[in-house]
Scaffold this motif. Structure first.
Motif, mmCIF file in Angstrom:
data_model
loop_
_atom_site.group_PDB
_atom_site.id
_atom_site.type_symbol
_atom_site.label_atom_id
_atom_site.label_comp_id
_atom_site.label_asym_id
_atom_site.label_seq_id
_atom_site.Cartn_x
_atom_site.Cartn_y
_atom_site.Cartn_z
ATOM 1 N N VAL A 41 42.959 28.476 49.580
ATOM 2 C CA VAL A 41 43.731 29.728 49.627
ATOM 3 C C VAL A 41 44.311 29.981 51.012
ATOM 4 O O VAL A 41 45.166 30.854 51.178
ATOM 5 N N ARG A 42 43.863 29.208 51.986
ATOM 6 C CA ARG A 42 44.449 29.284 53.331
ATOM 7 C C ARG A 42 45.635 28.341 53.477
ATOM 8 O O ARG A 42 46.206 28.210 54.552
ATOM 9 N N GLY A 43 45.947 27.635 52.375
ATOM 10 C CA GLY A 43 47.113 26.763 52.388
ATOM 11 C C GLY A 43 46.829 25.337 52.802
ATOM 12 O O GLY A 43 47.756 24.555 53.030
ATOM 13 N N TRP A 44 45.552 24.970 52.883
ATOM 14 C CA TRP A 44 45.221 23.593 53.254
ATOM 15 C C TRP A 44 45.557 22.654 52.108
ATOM 16 O O TRP A 44 45.188 22.896 50.966
ATOM 17 N N SER A 45 46.243 21.574 52.431
ATOM 18 C CA SER A 45 46.652 20.608 51.414
ATOM 19 C C SER A 45 45.722 19.397 51.445
ATOM 20 O O SER A 45 45.810 18.541 52.330
ATOM 21 N N LEU A 46 44.795 19.365 50.490
ATOM 22 C CA LEU A 46 43.875 18.239 50.342
ATOM 23 C C LEU A 46 43.834 17.865 48.869
ATOM 24 O O LEU A 46 43.957 18.730 48.002
ATOM 25 N N GLY A 47 43.662 16.593 48.590
ATOM 26 C CA GLY A 47 43.610 16.149 47.196
ATOM 27 C C GLY A 47 42.513 15.126 46.983
ATOM 28 O O GLY A 47 42.296 14.239 47.823
ATOM 29 N N VAL A 48 41.810 15.258 45.865
ATOM 30 C CA VAL A 48 40.748 14.304 45.531
ATOM 31 C C VAL A 48 41.371 13.106 44.825
ATOM 32 O O VAL A 48 42.080 13.276 43.821
ATOM 33 N N PRO A 49 41.144 11.877 45.308
ATOM 34 C CA PRO A 49 41.706 10.691 44.648
ATOM 35 C C PRO A 49 41.238 10.588 43.196
ATOM 36 O O PRO A 49 40.095 10.949 42.873
ATOM 37 N N LEU A 50 42.112 10.080 42.322
ATOM 38 C CA LEU A 50 41.804 9.997 40.899
ATOM 39 C C LEU A 50 40.574 9.131 40.647
ATOM 40 O O LEU A 50 39.723 9.466 39.812
ATOM 41 N N LEU A 51 40.468 8.002 41.357
ATOM 42 C CA LEU A 51 39.323 7.103 41.148
ATOM 43 C C LEU A 51 38.013 7.805 41.506
ATOM 44 O O LEU A 51 37.009 7.666 40.798
ATOM 45 N N ALA A 52 38.026 8.575 42.588
ATOM 46 C CA ALA A 52 36.814 9.299 42.989
ATOM 47 C C ALA A 52 36.445 10.340 41.933
ATOM 48 O O ALA A 52 35.258 10.507 41.605
ATOM 49 N N PHE A 53 37.440 11.019 41.389
ATOM 50 C CA PHE A 53 37.176 12.047 40.391
ATOM 51 C C PHE A 53 36.613 11.431 39.115
ATOM 52 O O PHE A 53 35.649 11.949 38.529
ATOM 53 N N ARG A 54 37.194 10.322 38.666
ATOM 54 C CA ARG A 54 36.689 9.666 37.458
ATOM 55 C C ARG A 54 35.287 9.102 37.684
ATOM 56 O O ARG A 54 34.453 9.122 36.770
ATOM 57 N N SER A 55 35.013 8.618 38.873
ATOM 58 C CA SER A 55 33.669 8.128 39.180
ATOM 59 C C SER A 55 32.658 9.268 39.118
ATOM 60 O O SER A 55 31.540 9.097 38.612
ATOM 61 N N ALA A 56 33.053 10.432 39.627
ATOM 62 C CA ALA A 56 32.176 11.599 39.569
ATOM 63 C C ALA A 56 31.948 12.027 38.126
ATOM 64 O O ALA A 56 30.829 12.389 37.740
ATOM 65 N N GLN A 57 33.000 12.009 37.299
ATOM 66 C CA GLN A 57 32.855 12.323 35.884
ATOM 67 C C GLN A 57 31.855 11.375 35.222
ATOM 68 O O GLN A 57 31.015 11.803 34.422
ATOM 69 N N ALA A 58 31.959 10.096 35.534
ATOM 70 C CA ALA A 58 31.057 9.111 34.939
ATOM 71 C C ALA A 58 29.609 9.380 35.336
ATOM 72 O O ALA A 58 28.690 9.253 34.519
ATOM 73 N N ALA A 59 29.394 9.765 36.587
ATOM 74 C CA ALA A 59 28.034 10.070 37.048
ATOM 75 C C ALA A 59 27.473 11.288 36.329
ATOM 76 O O ALA A 59 26.300 11.295 35.923
ATOM 77 N N VAL A 60 28.297 12.327 36.148
ATOM 78 C CA VAL A 60 27.846 13.524 35.432
ATOM 79 C C VAL A 60 27.514 13.190 33.985
ATOM 80 O O VAL A 60 26.500 13.629 33.430
ATOM 81 N N GLY A 61 28.359 12.374 33.351
ATOM 82 C CA GLY A 61 28.094 11.956 31.970
ATOM 83 C C GLY A 61 26.798 11.185 31.845
ATOM 84 O O GLY A 61 26.014 11.389 30.907
ATOM 85 N N THR A 62 26.540 10.306 32.813
ATOM 86 C CA THR A 62 25.305 9.520 32.799
ATOM 87 C C THR A 62 24.088 10.405 33.024
ATOM 88 O O THR A 62 23.027 10.203 32.419
ATOM 89 N N LEU A 63 24.239 11.411 33.892
ATOM 90 C CA LEU A 63 23.143 12.358 34.133
ATOM 91 C C LEU A 63 22.775 13.098 32.848
ATOM 92 O O LEU A 63 21.595 13.224 32.501
ATOM 93 N N ILE A 64 23.781 13.584 32.124
ATOM 94 C CA ILE A 64 23.524 14.290 30.866
ATOM 95 C C ILE A 64 22.879 13.352 29.855
ATOM 96 O O ILE A 64 21.981 13.740 29.105
ATOM 97 N N ALA A 65 23.331 12.106 29.836
ATOM 98 C CA ALA A 65 22.783 11.125 28.895
ATOM 99 C C ALA A 65 21.285 10.927 29.094
ATOM 100 O O ALA A 65 20.557 10.632 28.143
ATOM 101 N N GLY A 66 20.820 11.126 30.333
ATOM 102 C CA GLY A 66 19.390 10.974 30.595
ATOM 103 C C GLY A 66 18.547 12.011 29.883
ATOM 104 O O GLY A 66 17.338 11.818 29.704
#
Length: 351
Positions: A41-66
């Motif tokens: 909201v202060r106008g900082w321009s940062l972006g999360v790389p797509l590969l990093a985001f999908r890797s994080a999604q995979a980790a969350v999915g694996t955590l739930i699977a446990g």
């Protein structure tokens, strides 16, 4: 650019640490998200790389699977009529609530549909984004509900059985783990995520890894093993992805809608409390177990409270897991229905 990322990481660690210290559920996700919002909201321009985001999604999915074990499957098989009735009633109530909130334009588009779903908080935010809804507002609505449910459940557990404070033992960040098991889990998550993305599933990396790891866990082929520090990083990446997309306009919309969001959360909690009372009266389930099993919070926060209270944990988690999959099934078609009735274009899965 590098110093901005360093500041984001430091601020995320500070906020997440404070939230974990007071025992707030999903602090490792909410902390980075709050930090990212503050900078965005202060106008900082940062972006999360797509590969990093999908890797994080995979980790969350694996955590739930446990959480999906043969014991939970057996509990569902033994009590399936009760579980089915409870889940149908809860999903019906949340669906009607989400539809009405969307029709009354409390929040734009299908945000209210995703935000009203009882449970599966992380998955709903990710799937809402995949279906074109404003994941920022979905996150506000979803985690407001998670926090409210956790507070009510913690108080109920503390009053009735003297436990369930909501505070969990400090995580052992660098505990010794089997490196072979970790590498196997990472490989399973990677394969599942790749298949999910190739099949163009909504939040494909999340669902693909969840399904594959869940099947392997239930069948006893491979139990998911991920170190705590890796899960913390994954939660942070998801939080950053959501938080960095916030704007001042988004915050204004969320602020104006907050009284109605809290009202909808209260109605859902009261309805689930009625279901818990019915379970106690007609199924002989103790009140705290019944409430935790039917509560519309996130599986992780419910698991933490259940683990620190003298309740029937398998019963609680079995009902929560069963509803989790019910939410995954009903969310997308309901969102399409609402979008169509509002005269918009039904949400589609991005390529």
């Amino acid at each position: 650019m590098i110093w901005r990322w360093l500041l984001l990481i430091a601020l995320s660690a500070l906020v997440a640490g404070a939230l974990e210290l007071i025992g707030l559920p999903a602090g490792l996700l909410l902390g980075p998200m709050i930090a990212a919002v503050a900078l965005a909201v202060r106008g900082w321009s940062l972006g999360v790389p797509l590969l990093a985001f999908r890797s994080a999604q995979a980790a969350v999915g694996t955590l739930i699977a446990g959480s999906i074990t043969i014991g939970i499957v057996a509990t569902v098989a033994d009590h399936w009529p009760v579980f089915l009735a409870v889940n149908v009633a809860t999903l019906a109530a949340s669906s009607v609530l989400g539809y009405l909130l969307s029709r009354w334009q409390v929040l734009p588009g299908t945000v209210a549909v995703w935000g009203s779903t009882p449970g599966a908080a992380s998955a709903m935010v990710l799937m809402a984004q995949a279906y074109g809804a404003d994941s920022r507002l979905v996150a506000v609505m979803t985690y407001t509900r998670v926090v409210c449910v956790a507070v009510v459940a913690s108080v109920l557990a503390a009053v009735m059985v003297g436990g369930g404070s909501g505070h969990h033992p400090a995580a052992t960040w660098f505990a010794s783990v089997d490196p072979v098991a970790v590498l196997r889990t990472v490989a399973i998550a990677g394969v599942g995520a790749a298949v999910g993305v190739l099949l163009r599933l909504p939040a494909g990396a999340l669902l693909g890894s969840l399904v594959l790891a869940g099947v392997l866990n239930v069948t006893g082929v491979a139990q998911p093993v991920l170190p705590q520090w890796l899960l913390a990083i994954s939660y942070a990446v998801v939080g950053w992805k959501i938080g960095l997309s916030f704007t001042r306009d988004t915050l204004r919309v969320a602020g104006r809608a907050m009284p109605r969001i809290l009202l909808s959360v209260g109605l859902l909690i009261v309805f689930c409390g009625g279901i818990a009372a019915a379970l106690t009266r007609w199924a002989g389930i103790d009140p705290v177990t019944a409430y935790l099993a039917s509560s519309p919070g996130g599986m992780d926060s419910v698991a933490i409270i259940a683990a620190s209270s003298p309740v029937d944990v398998p019963f609680v988690m079995a009902l929560q897991v069963m509803r989790f999959f019910g939410v995954l099934l009903i969310g997308p078609p309901l969102a399409r229905f609402v979008a169509t009735r509002q005269g918009g274009v039904p949400p589609v899965i991005p390529t």
